[in-house]
Design a protein around this motif. Structure first.
Motif, PDB file in Angstrom:
ATOM      1  N   MET A 121       0.862  -1.185   0.000  1.00  0.00           N
ATOM      2  CA  MET A 121       0.000   0.000   0.000  1.00  0.00           C
ATOM      3  C   MET A 121       0.898   1.234   0.000  1.00  0.00           C
ATOM      4  SD  MET A 121      -3.223   0.557   0.053  1.00  0.00           S
ATOM      5  CE  MET A 121      -4.070   2.050   0.471  1.00  0.00           C
ATOM      6  N   PRO A 122       0.536   2.295  -0.728  1.00  0.00           N
ATOM      7  CA  PRO A 122       1.347   3.523  -0.714  1.00  0.00           C
ATOM      8  C   PRO A 122       1.491   4.086   0.709  1.00  0.00           C
ATOM      9  CG  PRO A 122      -0.262   3.594  -2.483  1.00  0.00           C
ATOM     10  CD  PRO A 122      -0.594   2.394  -1.643  1.00  0.00           C
ATOM     11  N   LYS A 128      -1.532   8.860   6.402  1.00  0.00           N
ATOM     12  CA  LYS A 128      -2.489   9.965   6.416  1.00  0.00           C
ATOM     13  C   LYS A 128      -3.932   9.514   6.661  1.00  0.00           C
ATOM     14  CE  LYS A 128      -3.111  14.078   3.565  1.00  0.00           C
ATOM     15  NZ  LYS A 128      -2.827  14.670   2.262  1.00  0.00           N
ATOM     16  N   HIS A 129      -4.294   8.340   6.156  1.00  0.00           N
ATOM     17  CA  HIS A 129      -5.697   7.928   6.197  1.00  0.00           C
ATOM     18  C   HIS A 129      -5.965   6.590   6.906  1.00  0.00           C
ATOM     19  CE1 HIS A 129      -6.528  11.178   3.413  1.00  0.00           C
ATOM     20  NE2 HIS A 129      -5.562  10.728   2.624  1.00  0.00           N
ATOM     21  N   ILE A 130      -5.285   5.535   6.468  1.00  0.00           N
ATOM     22  CA  ILE A 130      -5.583   4.185   6.941  1.00  0.00           C
ATOM     23  C   ILE A 130      -5.238   4.017   8.425  1.00  0.00           C
ATOM     24  CG2 ILE A 130      -5.190   1.711   6.591  1.00  0.00           C
ATOM     25  CD1 ILE A 130      -6.425   3.029   4.083  1.00  0.00           C
ATOM     26  N   LYS A 135      -6.604   2.887  13.978  1.00  0.00           N
ATOM     27  CA  LYS A 135      -6.341   3.112  15.408  1.00  0.00           C
ATOM     28  C   LYS A 135      -7.643   3.436  16.138  1.00  0.00           C
ATOM     29  CE  LYS A 135      -1.521   4.471  15.084  1.00  0.00           C
ATOM     30  NZ  LYS A 135      -0.535   5.530  15.146  1.00  0.00           N
ATOM     31  N   LYS A 136      -8.478   4.264  15.515  1.00  0.00           N
ATOM     32  CA  LYS A 136      -9.755   4.619  16.120  1.00  0.00           C
ATOM     33  C   LYS A 136     -10.659   3.392  16.223  1.00  0.00           C
ATOM     34  CE  LYS A 136     -11.500   8.639  15.592  1.00  0.00           C
ATOM     35  NZ  LYS A 136     -11.747   9.328  16.837  1.00  0.00           N
ATOM     36  N   LEU A 137     -10.744   2.600  15.146  1.00  0.00           N
ATOM     37  CA  LEU A 137     -11.574   1.389  15.173  1.00  0.00           C
ATOM     38  C   LEU A 137     -11.096   0.400  16.234  1.00  0.00           C
ATOM     39  CD1 LEU A 137     -11.986   0.771  11.324  1.00  0.00           C
ATOM     40  CD2 LEU A 137     -13.745   1.601  12.912  1.00  0.00           C
ATOM     41  N   CYS A 171      -8.242   7.485  -0.850  1.00  0.00           N
ATOM     42  CA  CYS A 171      -7.054   7.715  -0.009  1.00  0.00           C
ATOM     43  C   CYS A 171      -5.772   7.780  -0.834  1.00  0.00           C
ATOM     44  CB  CYS A 171      -6.906   6.608   1.033  1.00  0.00           C
ATOM     45  SG  CYS A 171      -8.121   6.652   2.357  1.00  0.00           S
ATOM     46  N   VAL A 172      -5.703   6.958  -1.866  1.00  0.00           N
ATOM     47  CA  VAL A 172      -4.495   6.949  -2.693  1.00  0.00           C
ATOM     48  C   VAL A 172      -4.611   7.892  -3.877  1.00  0.00           C
ATOM     49  CG1 VAL A 172      -3.764   4.645  -2.009  1.00  0.00           C
ATOM     50  CG2 VAL A 172      -5.205   4.916  -4.018  1.00  0.00           C
TER      51      VAL A 172
END
Length: 185
Positions: A121-122, A128-130, A135-137, A171-172
């Motif tokens: 994955m980039p 920035k996104h994943i 972490k929140k989930l 996201c990408v």
């Protein structure tokens, strides 16, 4: 069958050639039947250690369970699902992947196997996104359980009017993200 003890996670990424494809084949219960050389190289396990193990042997504890819940719900219905997953290598290091599945059916149209192709994955999309969402989930799961984590994820995606896969593409910054990685949409 070898009993694999999961290593203690180390906050260091596995170094590998991210242009390569990690491939595995599992039965319908997720037990590994085949792992290609790149899978062996990246995971740090020998192929004989991986065969007959549940694929979750490489699951990193930073991964929210809700991602696997929706992944398996989709696969069992016969739908492909592109999940972004953080895996745990034998060394304790981590590596991130996005997966594309090929479902294998028998003559009765029952799923017999899953062939998973994974690519890196980039980095920017991860940071920035994943990672912030995961972490929140994970925190929600730890405090309130997987159902609460799933409700949050559904709300998160509804707010953006996107599916999980559309969100990953966003996201990408590429609508053709999966076709570029896996040669299809």
């Amino acid at each position: 069958m070898i009993q694999i003890t999961k290593p203690k996670p180390i906050d260091r990424e596995v170094t590998w050639d991210k242009r390569k494809t990690v491939l595995s084949k599992t039965d319908k219960r997720g037990m590994i039947e085949y792992a290609n050389e790149t899978f062996v190289e990246v995971s740090g396990y020998e192929d004989y250690e991986l065969i007959s193990q549940p694929h979750n042997v490489i699951r990193h504890p930073d991964m929210p369970r809700v991602i696997f819940k929706i992944l398996w719900e989709n696969l069992k219905k016969g739908n492909n699902f592109h999940a972004v997953v953080k895996n745990l290598a034998k060394s304790g290091r981590y590596y991130w992947m996005v997966t594309d599945f090929e479902l294998v059916f028998d003559n009765n149209n029952e799923i017999t196997n899953y062939i998973a192709k994974r690519k890196a994955m980039p980095e920017e999309a991860l940071r920035k996104h994943i990672e912030p969402l995961y972490k929140k989930l994970l925190h929600i799961e730890q405090v309130s359980g997987i159902d609460a984590s799933e409700k949050y994820l559904i709300g998160f995606l509804e707010e953006r009017r996107m599916s999980y896969e559309e969100w990953i593409k966003d996201c990408v910054g590429s609508k053709g993200f999966f076709s570029k990685l896996f040669g299809k949409n």
